[in-house]
Design a protein around this motif. Sequence first.
Motif, short mmCIF file in Angstrom:
data_model
loop_
_atom_site.label_atom_id
_atom_site.label_comp_id
_atom_site.label_asym_id
_atom_site.label_seq_id
_atom_site.Cartn_x
_atom_site.Cartn_y
_atom_site.Cartn_z
N GLY A 42 42.85 26.71 35.30
CA GLY A 42 42.35 28.04 35.04
C GLY A 42 40.83 28.07 35.07
N LEU A 43 40.27 29.17 34.64
CA LEU A 43 38.82 29.32 34.64
C LEU A 43 38.25 28.99 33.27
CD1 LEU A 43 39.52 30.91 37.25
CD2 LEU A 43 37.57 32.38 36.70
N PHE A 88 32.35 30.72 39.57
CA PHE A 88 32.50 32.16 39.79
C PHE A 88 31.54 32.92 38.90
CE2 PHE A 88 36.27 32.37 42.39
CZ PHE A 88 36.96 31.21 42.11
N PHE A 98 35.12 39.76 39.90
CA PHE A 98 34.66 38.43 40.26
C PHE A 98 34.13 38.36 41.67
CE2 PHE A 98 35.98 35.60 36.84
CZ PHE A 98 36.73 36.47 36.08
N GLY A 99 33.17 37.48 41.87
CA GLY A 99 32.79 37.06 43.20
C GLY A 99 33.83 36.10 43.76
N LYS A 100 33.67 35.69 45.01
CA LYS A 100 34.66 34.83 45.66
C LYS A 100 34.48 33.35 45.29
CE LYS A 100 36.08 37.58 49.64
NZ LYS A 100 36.04 38.81 48.87
N TYR B 33 43.74 41.07 30.72
CA TYR B 33 43.64 41.25 32.17
C TYR B 33 44.61 40.32 32.89
CZ TYR B 33 39.04 42.82 30.53
OH TYR B 33 38.01 43.45 29.85
N TYR B 35 45.08 38.65 36.85
CA TYR B 35 44.48 38.44 38.16
C TYR B 35 45.43 37.61 39.01
CZ TYR B 35 40.07 39.84 36.04
OH TYR B 35 39.09 40.54 35.40
N GLN B 37 45.16 34.87 42.30
CA GLN B 37 44.26 34.04 43.10
C GLN B 37 45.07 33.39 44.21
OE1 GLN B 37 42.39 30.61 41.22
NE2 GLN B 37 40.53 30.94 42.40
N GLN B 41 40.53 31.56 47.63
CA GLN B 41 40.05 32.93 47.42
C GLN B 41 39.55 33.13 46.00
OE1 GLN B 41 40.11 35.26 50.01
NE2 GLN B 41 40.68 33.43 51.17
N GLY B 42 38.88 34.26 45.82
CA GLY B 42 38.46 34.65 44.48
C GLY B 42 39.61 35.28 43.70
N LEU B 43 39.28 35.93 42.59
CA LEU B 43 40.28 36.56 41.73
C LEU B 43 40.33 38.06 42.01
CD1 LEU B 43 39.44 33.88 40.19
CD2 LEU B 43 40.18 35.09 38.13
N LEU B 45 41.98 41.70 40.70
CA LEU B 45 42.50 42.32 39.48
C LEU B 45 43.78 43.10 39.76
CD1 LEU B 45 41.97 42.92 36.45
CD2 LEU B 45 40.65 44.92 37.22
N ASP B 59 42.92 46.55 41.37
CA ASP B 59 42.76 46.75 42.81
C ASP B 59 44.04 46.48 43.62
OD1 ASP B 59 39.59 45.20 42.31
OD2 ASP B 59 40.02 47.34 42.48
N PHE B 88 48.68 32.07 42.56
CA PHE B 88 48.32 31.56 41.24
C PHE B 88 47.92 32.78 40.39
CE2 PHE B 88 47.45 28.49 38.23
CZ PHE B 88 46.12 28.28 37.92
N LEU B 90 46.53 34.45 36.87
CA LEU B 90 45.68 34.13 35.73
C LEU B 90 45.57 35.31 34.80
CD1 LEU B 90 43.05 32.30 37.85
CD2 LEU B 90 44.13 31.26 35.87
N PHE B 102 40.23 32.62 29.71
CA PHE B 102 41.40 32.57 30.57
C PHE B 102 42.45 31.60 30.04
CE2 PHE B 102 40.82 34.95 34.48
CZ PHE B 102 39.51 35.35 34.35
N GLY B 103 43.72 31.89 30.38
CA GLY B 103 44.78 30.92 30.22
C GLY B 103 44.75 29.92 31.37
N GLN B 104 45.69 28.98 31.36
CA GLN B 104 45.71 27.93 32.36
C GLN B 104 46.43 28.33 33.63
OE1 GLN B 104 44.03 24.89 32.50
NE2 GLN B 104 42.97 26.10 30.93
N ARG B 107 51.68 29.24 38.40
CA ARG B 107 51.79 29.16 39.86
C ARG B 107 53.18 29.62 40.25
NH1 ARG B 107 48.25 27.23 43.19
NH2 ARG B 107 47.15 26.14 41.51
#
Lengths: 108, 111
Positions: A42-43, A88, A98-100, B33, B35, B37, B41-43, B45, B59, B88, B90, B102-104, B107
């Motif tokens: 995760g983040l 990020f 977020f950005g990429k 939230y 997300y 991924q 790639q990025g995250l 929403l 989005d 994935f 999140l 964030f959580g872990q 997948r």
Amino acid sequence: GEDVEQSLFLSVREGDSSVINCTYTDSSSTYLYWYKQEPGAGLQLLTYIFSNMDMKQDQRLTVLLNKKDKHLSLRIADTQTGDSAIYFCAGRDDKIIFGKGTRLHILP
Amino acid sequence: DGGITQSPKYLFRKEGQNVTLSCEQNLNHDAMYWYRQDPGQGLRLIYYSQIVNDFQKGDIAEGYSVSREKKESFPLTVTSAQKNPTAFYLCASADTTGGAFFGQGTRLTVV
């Protein structure tokens, strides 16, 4: 809506400083964040800055915010192999956008 | 031990099935939230919630649904209407002083 842009890759020699840059479009972002993501995980929240601040320092990390240019940067001092990850940036108003991500590669 | 817990870590789903991903937090955060991924790639929403019993589309909400009946819980259902659900996922929660954690992740793989 909010758009957040980052360069995709950065290579830095071990022991040097890394500077990761980010630009955002929405001036209403209240908080701006930096996260680290390692493979399959995760983040991890590294640090964040309130929008009325210019700078925040936390051990090896320094965040700079230029509100006029809508530019955020993360400096990692004395970069180590364990810093290799994707970083990020994100901006928060009601949503968090977020950005990429910037992949940081450490050269020996 | 405070934090955000996502379960399961890995989930396999047959095409045409709905599946629900769990997200629980004991940080007393109002905002939560979801997300998605994709590799490299990025995250993006999916949904977010600022308060119990209220949530908004992000989005890429199509093919997903959420509920927020309790402050601690924000489950995400991936419905059969989601055309490409393998990703994935999140979950995050945030407080009014700024911290957003964030959580872990879960997948999800469609088989």
